[in-house]
Design an enzyme around this catalytic site. Structure first.
Site, short mmCIF file in Angstrom:
data_model
loop_
_atom_site.label_atom_id
_atom_site.label_comp_id
_atom_site.label_asym_id
_atom_site.label_seq_id
_atom_site.Cartn_x
_atom_site.Cartn_y
_atom_site.Cartn_z
N GLU A 11 4.09 -4.84 0.74
CA GLU A 11 4.49 -6.24 0.90
C GLU A 11 5.51 -6.46 2.00
O GLU A 11 5.99 -7.58 2.19
CB GLU A 11 5.01 -6.77 -0.44
CG GLU A 11 3.91 -6.85 -1.48
CD GLU A 11 4.41 -7.06 -2.89
OE1 GLU A 11 3.57 -7.34 -3.76
OE2 GLU A 11 5.64 -6.93 -3.12
N GLN A 37 5.83 0.40 -0.34
CA GLN A 37 5.32 1.23 -1.42
C GLN A 37 3.98 1.82 -1.01
O GLN A 37 3.41 1.44 0.01
CB GLN A 37 5.14 0.40 -2.68
CG GLN A 37 4.08 -0.68 -2.55
CD GLN A 37 4.16 -1.75 -3.62
OE1 GLN A 37 5.19 -2.39 -3.79
NE2 GLN A 37 3.08 -1.95 -4.34
#
Length: 781
Positions: free
Chosen positions: A496, A610
């Site tokens: 993100e 991530q």
């Protein structure tokens, strides 16, 4: 200060303790020691109030929207945990005197919160309190508190306790002023009604007092205020003659599936009748039933046994199991798992892709009936997903990034944190363009079928999810005439920190997988269940879907490894400059990168929040479509490339890296990731869990055990086991379910024993060797 070796003897590695009270770090303890049963969650705030406490009780599914400018959230329901004590007219708080001793702890085995305080008043009297509390797993509607008070000199205690409906969600009140009354000067009742979703909630409470074993009634004065109803008691505690009191409470709502009444009057009548029966049993009887339920339905059933040189590892696994049960609704398939469980107001109680990718796999293997219920929540959510597709000019089902009530559709807030550079609020693009959740859900349905063999679920519900999400992706594809291919542009992938990416590898591959699963599902239906195929064809237009798949599937752009073997995260990622992340990766806090850069700047760096490509490899390998392509070399190259560029600012990230490191036989790295993931909530950083526990990371802990160190994986529908125990682990045992049969698995450093409990033959693969077994089989690996 947290203490993880407090438990001894039978409680060894079962206790999470705080042995020094700190008013500055209340929130973490309230979160990680919260009590829940899937229906209800109660933060573990102390009975007496403190300025920075976050007192919260939520009931799953009771979502409400404050107004049209805000999104739906789980409302903070009336509180029954606050009990105020005055000792000789001095209000009891730890700051108003001194403490000779203090401990607060959660016993994971019994799911009971216990607090013991030896308190010295300003007049030098010693008063000892022992507080106990549980939220029942046996009766989902019940919360109970027990307090024992003893003193070295006679004291007069004044106590104020009841039901407080003045709770808010960070200032937002979700309830109309409700009815309040007291029955027989004993049973308190407060009713609440949500302002938008029209849900009635009825709360009851009652108190009992005992001197030795004899019940007595203190002096009593009732107090009713706006949204509050209290009992004020006055009694004496004599030297060396302890008094204990019990407060039993219950919560019932108009959406409860076990309530027969269809009106507020009926709800009040039925819940009061139930409560009187419950309250008459008393704390100890209710607790025994609750404790036995945990023993039978959780600790005996899941049977995860670990022998490790590190006691913390055992505690971490038990902590994960405890919270997975506390957060997950087993009672109602209209409800999902929130990103913070039922432990805090973070993310407003919404469900994300966290469920399907990080939490559901645990239940698929350990409790298939719960996994099925969670997938039913997504089936019920098709209505909202279809509406989101229409709103965005697509077809099929476009699942919301954040989901609350199944019919709500998208519930992601539009605006987030303030930009460090511009000073303006940052737009949250996930609700608009983070779209991979639709294929994540289809993947979870597919994996559930492969693991359980429950064709009836797929026939009745799963096919519709798979076909409708595939329909969405086919309408989402964009034709690139110059390159002669279909692309997916302007998205956010799992990373993100990279917004508005074109051809994010995770998104493209997972969409392609979703479409292939749909294609093969239609072919299987036509071969094996023509009647169902015709019914679905008429309702879902499968013939048209099949034509679309035939036309587009071979032209979908799937980013391939470059000359170095690195799969580009998206079209531009590999062209950006690198940033030295060493300082940021060493920080206990997350997101500190944004103290120096804003998101627009990070968007143009090789920085990943991530696991993105690394997660893609893990998921694709579990399907029959990509098994041969996901080689150890491909994993190694991409792990080596992306991990140094990953901040792990998302709690979802570490477990994926641990599993891939295990696959690559880098057991030390895998174990290090496991320890770091376990310390997200349990670690020494005292503000990591202020807004609630990290549900996906907790699911990830069990994935590291199952998929990583035990090496249990589905490859298509074949069960493979490739153990990779860390050096500190001597023995691991657990029981999973595969194709409807419980399978007991034991392993030490050399031997693996697999035992089909029902003695039905299964096929497994261990270290590339195939076996057919129907009884306990020991394999040297």
């Amino acid at each position: 200060m947290m203490k993880y070796n407090y438990g001894t003897d039978q409680n060894k590695n079962w206790i999470i303790a705080e042995n020094k009270f700190s008013p500055d770090t209340l929130a973490k303890v309230e979160s990680i020691m919260y009590l829940g049963n899937g229906y209800m969650g109660v933060r573990s705030a102390t009975e007496e109030a403190y300025i920075d406490e976050d007192r919260m009780t939520v009931i799953n599914g009771t979502f409400n929207r404050f107004n049209n400018t805000e999104v739906t959230e789980l409302p903070n329901i009336a509180d029954v945990t606050n009990i105020e004590f005055y000792i000789d007219n001095e209000r009891f708080t730890i700051g108003n005197g001194s403490t000779n001793s203090f401990v607060r702890y959660l016993n994971l085995r019994t799911a009971e919160l216990i607090r013991k305080i030896s308190f010295v008043t300003s007049t030098k009297k010693m008063v000892e309190f022992e507080f106990r509390r549980f939220v029942s797993l046996d009766n989902l509607h019940v919360i109970a508190t027990k307090v024992e008070i003893q003193t070295d000199e006679n004291v007069i205690i004044k106590m104020k306790s009841g039901i407080d409906g003045q709770q808010t969600n960070n200032g937002v009140q979700h309830f109309d002023e409700g009815e309040k009354r007291v029955f027989d000067q004993k049973y308190l009742e407060l009713c609440q009604h949500t302002t938008e979703s029209d849900i009635d909630i009825v709360i009851h409470s009652a108190h009992k007092f005992y001197k030795c074993t004899q019940e007595f009634t203190p002096n009593l004065k009732m107090e009713i205020k706006r949204r509050q109803i209290f009992m004020n008691y006055r009694f004496e505690v004599e030297k060396d003659n302890p008094i204990h009191l019990e407060k039993i409470s219950s919560f019932h709502t108009s959406i409860d599936s076990d309530i027969s009444g269809d009106s507020l009057v009926g709800l009040k009548t039925e819940s009061l009748s139930r409560f009187k029966e419950i309250e008459s049993l008393g704390y100890d009887t209710l607790f025994m039933a609750h404790k036995n339920k945990w023993l039978k339905d959780v600790w005996n059933r899941y049977n995860v046994q670990l022998e490790s040189e590190e006691d913390f590892d055992v505690l971490a696994i038990r902590f994960a199991l405890y919270h997975l049960i506390a957060m997950t609704p087993r009672h109602d398939d209209r409800m999902g798992v929130a990103a913070k469980g039922l432990s805090g107001q973070g993310y407003k109680g919404h469900s994300f892709w966290d469920t399907e990718v990080f939490i559901l796999p645990f239940f698929t293997f350990f409790a298939p009936e719960i996994a099925r219920s969670l997938l039913m929540y997504r089936y019920h959510g098709l209505r909202g997903a279809r509406q989101k597709a229409i709103d965005n000019n697509y077809q099929g089902a476009m699942y919301p990034w954040e989901m609350a009530r199944p019919e709500d559709g998208e519930t992601t807030p539009v605006w987030g944190a303030v930009d460090i550079i511009t000073g303006e609020q940052t737009k949250i693009w996930s609700g608009f363009i983070e779209q991979h959740i639709s294929s994540d859900i289809a993947f979870a349905v597919h994996q559930f079928l492969n693991a359980t063999g429950q064709q009836d679920f797929i026939d009745k519900f799963g096919y519709e999810i798979i076909f409708e999400t595939a329909k969405f992706w086919l309408s989402r594809l964009e034709w690139n005439k110059a390159d002669g291919r279909y692309e997916i542009n302007d998205v956010v992938g799992p990373d993100e920190y990279t917004e508005h990416a074109d051809n994010n590898a995770f998104t493209n591959y997972m969409a392609h997988l979703n479409i292939m699963i749909a294609r093969d599902g239609m072919e299987k239906l036509q071969r094996e269940n023509q009647e169902l195929y015709e019914e679905l064809n008429e309702r879902l237009k499968l013939s048209k879907l099949r034509n679309e798949i035939t036309k587009k599937i071979d032209k979908i752009y799937l980013p391939e490894p470059n000359e170095d073997g690195v799969i580009p995260q998206d079209d531009k990622y590999l062209t950006y400059d690198n940033l030295d992340l060493s300082v940021y990766k060493q920080s206990e806090a997350v997101g500190i990168l944004f103290d120096d850069y804003n998101l627009d700047q990070v968007n143009k760096m090789q920085v990943t929040k991530q696991a993105d490509v690394v997660l893609l490899l893990l998921l694709l390998e579990q399907t029959r479509y990509y098994q041969e392509e996901i080689t150890a070399q491909l994993k190694q190259v991409n792990m080596d490339y992306y991990e140094p560029r990953t901040t792990h600012d998302s709690s979802l990230s570490l477990s994926t890296h641990a599993i891939i490191a295990s696959d690559l036989k880098d057991v030390d790295a895998a174990y290090n990731f496991f320890k770091r993931a376990s310390e997200i909530d349990l670690g020494p950083y005292m503000h990591s869990s202020d807004e609630g526990i990290h549900a996906a990371s907790i699911g990830g802990i069990m994935q590291m055990v199952l998929f990583g160190f035990a090496g249990v994986r589905l490859k298509g529908n074949l069960l493979t086991i490739n153990p990779n125990l860390p050096d500190k682990w001597k023995y691991l045992e657990f029981t999973i379910y595969y194709q409807g049969q419980p399978i007991n698995i034991e392993m030490d450093k050399e031997l693996l024993t697999v035992k089909p409990i029902n003695q039905e033959q299964i096929s497994i693969k261990v270290n590339e060797k195939n076996y057919k077994i129907d009884n306990a089989t020991t394999i040297k690996y």
